[in-house]
Write a protein that holds these residues in place. Sequence first.
Motif, mmCIF file in Angstrom:
data_model
loop_
_atom_site.group_PDB
_atom_site.id
_atom_site.type_symbol
_atom_site.label_atom_id
_atom_site.label_comp_id
_atom_site.label_asym_id
_atom_site.label_seq_id
_atom_site.Cartn_x
_atom_site.Cartn_y
_atom_site.Cartn_z
ATOM 1 N N LEU A 199 0.842 -1.162 0.023
ATOM 2 C CA LEU A 199 0.128 0.085 -0.020
ATOM 3 C C LEU A 199 0.856 1.310 -0.319
ATOM 4 N N ARG A 200 1.474 1.803 -1.031
ATOM 5 C CA ARG A 200 2.148 2.937 -1.430
ATOM 6 C C ARG A 200 1.505 3.925 -0.658
ATOM 7 N N GLY A 201 2.560 4.727 0.011
ATOM 8 C CA GLY A 201 2.194 5.877 0.912
ATOM 9 C C GLY A 201 1.583 5.826 2.319
ATOM 10 N N LEU A 202 1.451 4.409 2.773
ATOM 11 C CA LEU A 202 0.910 4.041 4.030
ATOM 12 C C LEU A 202 1.857 4.677 4.916
ATOM 13 N N VAL A 203 1.022 5.471 6.044
ATOM 14 C CA VAL A 203 1.833 5.947 7.242
ATOM 15 C C VAL A 203 1.538 5.073 8.374
ATOM 16 N N SER A 204 0.160 4.918 8.373
ATOM 17 C CA SER A 204 -0.461 3.929 9.573
ATOM 18 C C SER A 204 -1.781 3.412 9.239
ATOM 19 N N HIS A 205 -1.979 2.369 9.702
ATOM 20 C CA HIS A 205 -3.345 1.732 9.662
ATOM 21 C C HIS A 205 -3.655 1.248 10.994
ATOM 22 N N GLY A 257 -12.620 -2.297 17.450
ATOM 23 C CA GLY A 257 -12.736 -3.531 16.926
ATOM 24 C C GLY A 257 -11.518 -4.092 16.709
ATOM 25 N N VAL A 258 -11.486 -5.102 15.866
ATOM 26 C CA VAL A 258 -10.436 -6.160 15.512
ATOM 27 C C VAL A 258 -10.272 -6.029 13.894
ATOM 28 N N HIS A 259 -8.994 -5.627 13.588
ATOM 29 C CA HIS A 259 -8.605 -5.849 12.167
ATOM 30 C C HIS A 259 -9.011 -6.771 11.404
ATOM 31 N N GLY A 260 -9.996 -6.377 10.321
ATOM 32 C CA GLY A 260 -10.654 -7.662 9.417
ATOM 33 C C GLY A 260 -11.880 -7.903 9.763
ATOM 34 N N GLN A 261 -12.615 -7.245 10.694
ATOM 35 C CA GLN A 261 -13.890 -7.735 11.134
ATOM 36 C C GLN A 261 -15.045 -6.626 10.963
ATOM 37 N N VAL A 262 -16.107 -7.184 10.488
ATOM 38 C CA VAL A 262 -17.135 -6.204 10.130
ATOM 39 C C VAL A 262 -17.293 -5.295 11.445
ATOM 40 N N GLU A 321 -13.510 -0.146 12.898
ATOM 41 C CA GLU A 321 -12.941 1.332 12.647
ATOM 42 C C GLU A 321 -11.581 1.368 12.736
ATOM 43 N N SER A 322 -10.675 1.921 11.745
ATOM 44 C CA SER A 322 -9.452 2.118 11.976
ATOM 45 C C SER A 322 -9.200 3.426 11.360
ATOM 46 N N PHE A 332 -2.969 12.495 4.241
ATOM 47 C CA PHE A 332 -4.455 12.398 4.220
ATOM 48 C C PHE A 332 -4.740 11.519 5.073
ATOM 49 N N GLU A 333 -5.536 11.764 6.032
ATOM 50 C CA GLU A 333 -5.989 11.086 7.183
ATOM 51 C C GLU A 333 -7.607 10.708 7.088
ATOM 52 N N ALA A 334 -8.053 9.321 7.353
ATOM 53 C CA ALA A 334 -9.372 9.098 7.277
ATOM 54 C C ALA A 334 -9.704 7.852 8.128
ATOM 55 N N THR A 335 -10.916 7.827 8.258
ATOM 56 C CA THR A 335 -11.618 6.721 9.072
ATOM 57 C C THR A 335 -11.909 5.679 8.290
ATOM 58 N N GLU A 336 -11.469 4.328 8.212
ATOM 59 C CA GLU A 336 -12.077 3.093 7.595
ATOM 60 C C GLU A 336 -12.882 2.384 8.463
ATOM 61 N N THR A 337 -14.172 1.888 7.927
ATOM 62 C CA THR A 337 -14.945 1.036 8.603
ATOM 63 C C THR A 337 -15.306 -0.246 7.784
ATOM 64 N N ILE A 338 -14.895 -1.263 8.229
ATOM 65 C CA ILE A 338 -15.279 -2.540 7.341
ATOM 66 C C ILE A 338 -16.953 -2.878 7.483
ATOM 67 N N THR A 339 -17.662 -2.724 6.215
ATOM 68 C CA THR A 339 -19.158 -2.827 6.342
ATOM 69 C C THR A 339 -19.493 -4.241 5.755
ATOM 70 N N ARG A 340 -18.564 -5.079 5.318
ATOM 71 C CA ARG A 340 -19.030 -6.324 4.876
ATOM 72 C C ARG A 340 -17.848 -7.146 4.692
ATOM 73 N N LEU A 341 -17.902 -8.571 5.028
ATOM 74 C CA LEU A 341 -16.998 -9.540 4.797
ATOM 75 C C LEU A 341 -17.425 -10.839 4.834
ATOM 76 N N GLU A 342 -17.500 -11.230 3.574
ATOM 77 C CA GLU A 342 -18.216 -12.539 3.452
ATOM 78 C C GLU A 342 -16.905 -13.482 2.610
ATOM 79 N N ARG A 343 -16.585 -14.480 3.198
ATOM 80 C CA ARG A 343 -15.727 -15.410 2.638
ATOM 81 C C ARG A 343 -16.310 -16.725 2.103
ATOM 82 N N ASP A 344 -17.146 -17.172 2.806
ATOM 83 C CA ASP A 344 -17.847 -18.442 2.744
ATOM 84 C C ASP A 344 -19.363 -18.191 1.856
ATOM 85 N N ALA A 345 -19.191 -17.341 0.899
ATOM 86 C CA ALA A 345 -20.472 -16.970 0.095
ATOM 87 C C ALA A 345 -20.886 -18.315 -0.556
#
Length: 158
Positions: free
Chosen positions: A30-36, A41-46, A49-50, A61-74
Motif C-alpha cells: 500500500l504505497r504511501g501508507l503511514v499508519s493503519h 474493533g479487531v482488524h478484518g472484522q465487520v 473502525e481504523s 491524508f487521514e481518514a477513518t476506515e469502517t469495514i461494512t461487509r466481509l463474506e468469505r464463504d458465500a
Amino acid sequence: MKYTVSLEIGVPRDRVVQLLSEPEHLPYWLRGLVSHEPVNGVHGQVGTESRVVLRMGQQQFEATETITRLERDAPDGIVRYDRELTGAGMWNAARERLIETGPATTLWESENEYRFDSLPMRLGGFLMTGAFRKQSLQHMRDFQAFAENGTDVRTTDQ
C-alpha cells in the motif's frame, strides 16, 4: 463518481485473501501508507473502525476506515470485502470481490464510489476521475507484485 477496476493475480484466491487480510502486509504493497490502526474493533472484522494515514507527495491524508461487509464463504464462492473511508470533505465506499479464476489465479474486482462535501471538491473529483482510477489500479498492481514476487513498494522507485 463511480468506477470499477480489475486485475488478475497469479496467486490462488485463499492466499490473496490471507495477504490482504493480514495488516502486517499492508506496508509492503500500500504505497504511501503511514499508519493503519484499529481504533474500535479487531482488524478484518465487520464494524471495525481504523485510523488510516496516507502520504501522497508532500500531502498527508487521514481518514477513518469502517469495514461494512466481509463474506468469505458465500454460496457463489466469491469473497467480498466492503469498506468505507471518511475524511476531510469526502466519503469513499470500496467493494472488493475476489474471484477464483483457476487453481492458481484470482480476479480482483474493485468497485469504488466517491462523494465530496463541497462544490469545489465535487468539481475536482469529476475532473480527476481518471487520476482516482489510476491510483486504485496502481495499488492493485503493487499488491499483485507483492503477492506474486514479494516486491516491496518501500524499496522501489516511487
